[in-house]
Every structure is written in structure tokens, then in C-alpha cells.
Design a protein around this motif. Structure first.
Motif, short mmCIF file in Angstrom:
data_model
loop_
_atom_site.label_atom_id
_atom_site.label_comp_id
_atom_site.label_asym_id
_atom_site.label_seq_id
_atom_site.Cartn_x
_atom_site.Cartn_y
_atom_site.Cartn_z
N SER A 1 -10.94 2.07 0.09
CA SER A 1 -11.07 2.42 1.51
C SER A 1 -10.59 1.30 2.42
N VAL A 2 -10.54 0.04 1.93
CA VAL A 2 -10.04 -1.07 2.75
C VAL A 2 -8.60 -1.41 2.41
N GLY A 3 -7.94 -0.56 1.58
CA GLY A 3 -6.51 -0.69 1.38
C GLY A 3 -6.04 -1.29 0.09
N HIS A 4 -6.93 -1.46 -0.89
CA HIS A 4 -6.55 -2.12 -2.15
C HIS A 4 -6.69 -1.16 -3.33
N ASP A 5 -5.68 -1.18 -4.19
CA ASP A 5 -5.67 -0.32 -5.37
C ASP A 5 -6.52 -0.89 -6.48
#
Length: 853
Positions: A86-90
Motif C-alpha cells: 500500500s506504500v508502493g513497495h513490492d
């Protein structure tokens, strides 16, 4: 020490019995998370801390490995993946959405080949970059060894563009011909400026900003941290911060924390109390690993039951907190994390002695029975028998005391997502104060005034959690705890006996609504208390039973804005039904600037006798003006609304990183029990508030590294606390309206640490004593004064062995005549509760810490 020694076999038996039991062990979990720099590290770790069940998190830039240490709460691994995405990291399991990824900072675009190439620039040929600066950033290891500093941020002073070091510590930066000063920083760590006057490749070991090919700077994490992602401002006070002072127990753990004031209830018993937002410690919800701890009859002495050497960290937030933890918080919340059975040193020993002949020993042991089962043992002993009367008033400056406290706990990780924890704790404490020659157990016809206090307490708790593998967004947990508390106290001819039996249950279920942007916690709780108090022959007995339900919704639809709205409904068997709404809002102007707003309601039953136990060390007549015999003491519950704003900003000043925090809080009581010391100097009146009672608190704090490894913390706080008494509205007594604070800390590379704290406390209003004869009258206000403390620490073998030497009240300031009428303690004008400053003068101490990994 008759009663204490009689209790030793019981404590020993309690510890031995626990060896036959098992419960949860929070384990260590590792996940692969994609990212590329130090900014990614801070973002990932802050996001993970929002997931229940996470005690500590560390993401390694080079290996992309996130290491999680679990807390007693159930941990949902799938929820971790959802939160990180949700904060942009896979992660290996969930890929971040395009919107979440695009919201990342430009240097964090780990899917962008050009950005990746920049971070891996150490593999490029130097001759291909004529206007670039190339270099390596290191930290110093043992001896002359240099360790690559991974994820450090590097940029030219005056330029918005920057680079981040890769796994080899390498960076490449444009503008070598245009700029001359280089800023090297790491989010959450120290910052330095380096002057560059050379071509080619530079090596930075980062220390002083000098004109050399090799410059040295040490990377250091702040000992107190504040997240820029958490919707609630939580100060994480770590072991390094606690080690700056003696920190013998929880009540003495805030000497270097400007948000909390520490004082004494009276000049006889040595009981410490804290204040937050200008309100006394009973208005602060104090928990141990998110379960009730210091409350009820332990609200004044309970912080003495947690030795400082046991504390792994303290989470402190001002204002009302989450409805999940109950309805009682008004001024703030303090959550204490103890040493964990599954991590840290296998053995930790702390020995302490001071000039008051106070000797303490603390032992922490842990053992892993298997990969999924761990156990830990915490032991504490205290002995203080030195008699001192530095001010010559005939009374001991500090009571004689002995204590024995022990904790035995287990954690385990079961199959199919089950986990659990079990623990027990036993406390035995006794103290003796009063006139210098008073002896415990002497005949009742003596003419010496004395004070005694005995406390015996047994506690047990269980935590069980379940993660649902087929529903990765859902988890549940059950918390159970109970305690039996008994204390006996005497104050001259007065006596107070108190018994409390308490049981607490809290069931929490967490899930999502449609997706991870909409999270919800629901559950039910039950708090049951039986109080039996006897004071001067008067019996106060009551049972409180409070079942309740709650719900808390979190919205994270935008990276720069978070909303947390909570509501709980409870039914009190004595006061009826009530609701508790709370709201937290957070807006990030940038990754280094955040504004938070808070609003909420708190409610509590005041235990007026124990909360004013300091006044028992006087000859004031306790007058309780309660009108309803069905209510505790005949008085209403206390209800307050709290509103607050907080702004935090990280910035570069003089080439170094600084953190500015501004706080403003308003607490307004809808109902309150007024303890009126002003109506008459020989009486203490208790009555329901009729009018206004409020607290306004403003605080500004600056944390800054003045030069390499030299940290400065400056703070100023203004408190305006007023109450409508029957006579008029007055400032609440014995609270400083103004306070200034300075803390400095310096560390050397050779293991020396120097810490100093200077406190200035402004004037405090004193209760009205004009009705007394002139020789027994006090001034209207106390003088302002300074308090200075300091400590020197030397460590060896990477901190596994430490010696420390320090001093408290080094300026030797003492309150004049802290005991009113000390020449006639059985007379009408005797009062030892008017304490506004230190009683004991300069106090030196020494100790050692020894650890086995």
C-alpha cells in the motif's frame, strides 16, 4: 524486613511453578521487499509498524530483506504484505499498485532502469562521467575497518537533486563543477556536510566536514524517534535513551524526556509521580505491552514495580489514544515493552549503587527452547538502608526501602496461524520513613512520627492470537490479565489499607473493507475491579464491572493523508452506559513534514484516596462531600475531552539534520472530582466540579546534532491548568507554568559517552496557608530553580560491558522547609505534602552493565 522475607518462598514457588507452563513466543519473520535506498527503508519500516503484532522492524537495503520481531499481539503475515504494497513497495506475494508506486519519491523508483543504474553506478566507468562526482560512503568498524554505508542520501548543498549509495556504498552525483559542499544524510540518522575540492573518486567515512580526500562521519540512530507515517504521534524511547540516566524504575525513566514531568507526592514517602499536559499520572493510561498495568490502587506506586533495566522501549503519545485500548486515557498513553524472550541478549546484568546507600540488582535471562518456543526470566532486588537528613528538619530525606520483583514469561508459535504468550509477575515492597530515629514495629505509645508502606502484588496474563491463512487480511487476538494487589500504609496515627482484585479481557478482530485502504478493528472488552479500602476506620468498598464493544476505522486512500476514527460503547454497573469517540488525522506535506490533529473523549473512576496519598502525610482532615451512596465515595466519574495539534519537520540546518516538533493540546473536563487544598490549610475537600476545569499545554522541541556525535535537545513548555474551586478559579497548585529543558549527549569512537540534562522549572502556585499562624505559612508561589544531572559511560566489546558514573541534582538545590510544622508532627499544622522541589541534595551514583549475546 519480616513481611518481605516471609514472602520470598512464595515468589520462589511462583517462579518454579511457571517452568511447567507454555504459551506464545513471538518469532522472527523475514520477508523480501523491493526498494532501493534509505528513504525506502524508512517508509517500509514505518508502514510495518502500523501492523498489529510487530514489535520491531528492520529492512536491509542491500539484501532487500525485512526482518520482523513479533510482539505479543497476533501477527498477520499477509497483512504485512498488504501494508507494504500500500506504500508502493513490492513483495514476493503482492505487487504494489501503479498509483502507490508512482507516489514514491523520484530516487525510490526501483522499477526504473535508469534509477537502478544510478544506484548501481559503482559498476560504471569513471571516464564516462566527466562532470560527475563519484565516491564511496563508509562507516567505521572495529579498528581501521571501513563498512559500506548502504542507502545513504548524498546531494550538493543548494541543489534539490541527490543520489543514494548502493550495496557497495557507491554513489554518483552530477554537478561536480558547479557545487562544492556535499551533504550526506540518512533518514533517522545523523547528517554532515563535506567540502569537496578534488576530482575523481572520494571516500567518505563521514565525521568532520574538512578539506580532506577522506572524511569521517559516524552513522547513528536517534535514541528517541518519531514516525512521520504513524497517524498518532508516538515517541519511541529506546534503551539508549534510558541508559542516559540512572533509570532505576519506570517513574525515573523520563529524566531526558521533556514531554513528561517527574515530581514527588510528599516529603516523607519518596513516592514519585509524573505529569503530562499538566495533569497527574492517574490521567495517563499506562500499559505493559498493550495491557493494563499502572491503574487503580497501583496508580501512584505502580511505576516503581517496573525496573528500568527491564525496559526494552517506551511508546509515549500525548492525548487520547486508540479505543482498542479502552476509554480511560485522558492526558496520554505510555506503553512499556519489556525485554523479549525471543530476542536480545541471553543474559543482561545491571548493578547500581548511589550515595543514599541505595543498592539495586537486575537480571534478565532468556532461552529459546526451540525455534517456536522461548522463555524469559526477569529479576529485581533493591536495598536502601542509609539514613540522611541534609536539611536538618529531623525527618529522613528518603525512606528506607527493600523490594523484590520477578517476572517469568513464555511465548510460542503454533500451527495453522496460532500463537500465544503467558506470563506471571510477583512484587514485594516495603518502605519506612518519617522522623530520623523512627523504627518500624516500635511501640504505639512512641512520640516519634513515622510512615510505613507495604505492597504485595501478584499478576498473570495470557495472549492468544490467530492469523487466517485463507483470509490474509483478517486476524484476531484475545488478551486476558488479572492481578491481586494489597497494600498497608501508616502515616503517624493514620492508617490506610487497600485491596484490589482485577480482571481484564479484550478480544480484537481486524479485517479490511473492500481493500487495504479501508481497515477496521472491532472487538469487545470487559474490565472488572473489586476495591476494598479502609482509611482512618472508614470503609470504602465497591465493585466495578464494565463490558464494552468498540470499532476503529482507518483510511489510507492517499499516501499523504490518513484518518483513524474510533468509537466504543461501554456499560458501567454504577454509572450506566456511555460512548467514547476518538479521531486522529495526519497530513504529510512531504516525507519530512507532517501535521497531526487529535480529538477524543476519556472517562475514568477516580480513586481519590490513593491518588492523594501524599496528603495523608499531613494532619489535614479528609472531607469527602459525596451525595450518592451508590457511587464510589459518593462522587461522579471524571469525563474530559482532549484536542491536540502536532507539527513535526525534519530539515537541514548548517549542513546537519534537525527535527522540530510543535505541540498544542487542550483538555477540558466535563466532570471532575476536585481535590481542594485551598479552602482550609487543615483540611482537604473532595467534591464534584461545578464550573470549568481545563489544561492548555504548548511545547516546542528541537533535536539537532550540533557537531559530529554531539546531540542537543532543546525544549520549552507552557502549562496553563485552571480549576473552578468554590472560592474562585485558580491555577492548579504545584504545577510549573513554564519549563525549559536542555539535554546534550556526546559519544566518542572509543566507547565513551557523556550526557547532561539541565531543567529549569518556573514558579508554582502553593496552596493557601494564610489561616495558619505566621510561622506555619507558605509563600504564595515557589521560586523557580534549575536541576542539573549528568552521566559518563565507558563501554567495551561493542557495548557488552559498561561502567557508568553519574549524578542527580548536581547544583545541590533543595527546597527550604519541605515539611511544614516538622517540629510538631502531631500538631494541627504539620503538612509534608507541599513539595515543589527536590528534598535530597546532590546524589552521585555508579553502576555496571554486562551482557552475553
Amino acid at each position: 524486613m519480616n513481611k518481605l522475607s516471609k514472602g520470598l518462598p512464595g515468589i520462589a514457588l511462583l517462579v518454579l511453578l511457571t517452568t511447567h507452563l507454555q504459551a506464545q513466543a513471538g518469532d522472527t519473520l523475514q520477508l523480501w521487499v523491493d526498494g532501493i535506498c534509505g528513504m525506502c527503508k524508512d517508509r517500509i519500516e514505518d508502514a510495518v509498524y502500523q501492523v498489529p503484532g510487530v514489535a520491531f522492524a528492520d529492512w536491509d537495503v542491500a539484501s532487500r530483506t525485512l526482518t520482523i520481531t513479533q510482539s505479543p499481539e497476533p501477527l498477520d503475515e499477509n497483512q504485512l504484505h498488504q501494508q507494504i504494497a500500500s506504500v508502493g513497495h513490492d513483495t514476493r506475494r503482492i505487487k504494489a499498485t501503479d498509483d502507490a508506486y508512482e507516489a514514491l519519491h523520484g530516487c525510490c523508483k526501483y522499477r526504473d532502469a535508469a534509477i537502478v543504474a544510478q544506484h548501481e553506478g559503482g559498476k560504471l566507468k569513471e571516464e564516462e562521467h566527466h562532470d560527475h562526482l563519484h565516491g564511496y560512503v563508509y562507516e567505521r568498524g572495529k579498528g581501521q575497518k571501513r563498512i559500506p554505508l548502504v542507502g545513504a542520501n548524498v546531494r550538493w548543498l543548494g541543489s534539490p537533486e541527490g543520489a543514494v549509495t548502493n550495496a557497495d556504498g557507491f554513489f554518483e552525483l552530477e554537478g561536480a563543477d558547479e557545487y562544492g559542499q556535499l551533504i550526506v544524510s540518512y533518514v533517522g540518522f545523523a547528517t554532515d556536510t563535506v567540502t569537496i575540492n578534488q576530482e575523481g573518486t572520494v571516500q567518505l567515512v563521514l565525521a568532520d566536514a574538512v578539506n580532506l580526500n577522506t572524511v569521517e562521519v559516524t552513522r547513528r540512530r536517534r535514541s528517541t524517534e518519531v514516525s512521520f507515517i504513524d497517524p498518532v504521534k508516538v515517541q519511541r524511547i529506546g534503551e539508549d535513551e534510558l541508559a542516559k540516566a540512572a533509570c532505576c524504575n519506570l517513574s525515573e525513566s523520563f529524566e531526558t524526556t521533556p514531554s513528561v514531568d517527574v515530581g514527588f507526592t510528599d516529603a516523607v514517602t519518596g513516592t514519585r509521580q509524573i505529569q503530562m499536559l499538566g495533569l497527574a499520572s492517574p490521567y495517563v493510561q499506562i500499559t505493559r505491552e498493550n495491557m493494563p498495568d499502572v491503574r487503580g490502587l497501583a496508580s501512584m506506586h505502580g511505576m516503581e514495580y517496573t525496573p528500568g533495566a527491564w525496559i526494552d522501549g517506551i511508546m509515549l503519545n500525548m492525548g487520547t489514544g486508540s479505543v482498542v485500548n479502552g476509554y480511560e486515557a485522558i492526558a496520554g498513553q505510555i506503553n512499556v515493552e519489556l525485554h523479549k524472550p525471543e530476542e536480545g541478549e541471553r543474559l543482561y546484568l545491571n548493578l547500581f549503587a548511589n550515595a543514599m546507600q541505595r543498592f539495586e540488582g537486575n537480571l534478565s535471562l532468556r532461552h529459546s527452547l526451540s525455534k517456536n518456543a522461548h522463555t524469559g526470566l526477569l529479576l529485581h532486588g533493591k536495598h536502601q538502608k542509609g539514613r540522611f537528613d541534609q536539611n536538618g528538619d529531623g525527618f529522613l530525606d528518603n525512606p528506607l526501602s527493600e523490594a523484590l520483583i520477578g517476572v517469568h514469561r513464555w511465548r510460542f508459535m503454533g500451527k495453522n496461524g496460532w500463537m500465544g504468550q503467558f506470563g506471571i509477575k510477583g512484587t514485594l515492597l516495603e518502605s519506612t520513613g518519617g522522623q530520623f530515629d523512627f523504627e518500624r514495629g516500635q511501640s504505639e505509645d512512641t512520640d516519634l512520627w513515622g510512615s510505613t508502606h507495604d505492597a504485595r502484588r501478584a499478576e498473570a496474563w495470557v495472549k492468544v492470537g490467530k492469523v487466517f491463512p485463507n483470509r490474509p487480511y483478517a486476524s484476531m487476538g484475545l488478551q486476558l490479565s488479572g492481578n491481586i494487589h494489597h497494600q498497608e500504609s501508616t502515616f503517624g496515627n493514620r492508617s490506610y489499607d487497600g485491596d484490589q482484585e482485577s480482571f481484564y479481557a479484550n478480544w480484537i478482530y481486524k479485517t479490511i473493507i473492500t481493500d487495504t485502504r479501508h481497515q477496521i478493528k472491532t472487538g469487545a472488552s470487559w474490565q472488572w475491579d473489586h476495591y476494598d479500602e479502609v482509611f482512618e476506620g472508614r470503609v470504602f468498598d465497591r465493585i466495578e464491572s464494565v463490558p464494552g464493544v468498540f470499532g476503529e476505522y482507518t483510511w489510507t486512500g492517499r499516501e499523504d493523508f490518513t484518518l483513524v476514527a474510533g468509537l466504543r460503547a461501554d456499560y458501567h454497573n454504577l454509572f450506566g452506559a456511555f460512548v467514547t469517540p476518538r479521531l486522529h488525522l495526519k497530513y504529510n506535506f512531504s516525507e519530512t513534514a507532517v501535521l497531526r490533529a487529535i480529538a477524543g473523549r476519556g472517562q475514568r473512576t477516580a480513586n481519590i484516596l490513593i491518588e492523594q496519598i501524599g496528603a495523608m502525610a499531613s494532619n489535614r482532615n479528609f472531607i469527602i462531600e459525596g451525595g450518592d451512596s451508590n457511587l464510589p465515595y459518593g462522587l461522579e466519574q471524571e469525563i474530559a475531552w482532549n484536542f491536540g495539534l502536532n507539527y513535526a519537520q525534519e530539515f537541514i540546518w548548517g549542513g546537519r539534520q534537525a527535527l522540530l516538533s510543535l505541540d498544542a493540546y487542550h483538555t477540558r473536563f466535563q466532570q471532575q472530582i476536585v481535590a481542594d487544598f485551598d479552602a482550609h490549610p487543615q483540611a482537604l475537600f473532595f467534591y464534584n466540579l461545578d464550573g470549568n476545569s481545563f489544561s492548555n499545554s504548548l511545547q516546542a522541541q528541537l533535536d539537532y546534532e550540533l557537531f559530529t556525535r554531539f546531540d542537543v535537545r532543546l525544549a520549552y513548555r507552557f502549562n496553563d491548568v485552571r480549576v473552578d474551586y468554590r472560592s474562585e478559579q485558580l491555577q492548579k497548585p504545584l504545577i510549573a507554568r513554564n519549563r525549559a529543558f536542555l539535554n546534550t549527549a556526546y559519544e566518542t569512537e572509543s566507547g565513551w559517552a557523556f550526557d547532561a540534562t539541565l531543567n529549569w522549572q518556573g514558579q508554582k502556585r502553593l496552596p493557601n496557608t494564610t489561616a495558619n499562624p505566621e510561622e506555619y505559612q507558605l509563600e504564595a508561589t515557589s521560586p523557580d530553580f534549575f536541576l542539573l544531572s549528568g552521566q559518563i559511560t565507558k563501554s567495551w566489546k561493542d557495548g557488552l560491558f559498561e561502567l557508568y558514573l553519574g549524578g542527580e541534582n548536581l547544583l545541590n538545590f533543595r527546597q527550604d522547609n519541605p515539611i511544614l510544622g516538622s517540629n510538631d508532627p502531631f500538631g494541627n499544622y504539620f503538612d509534608a505534602s507541599m513539595v515543589w522541589g527536590p528534598i535530597f541534595g546532590r546524589n552521585l551514583y555508579a553502576g555496571m552493565r554486562y551482557k552475553i549475546q
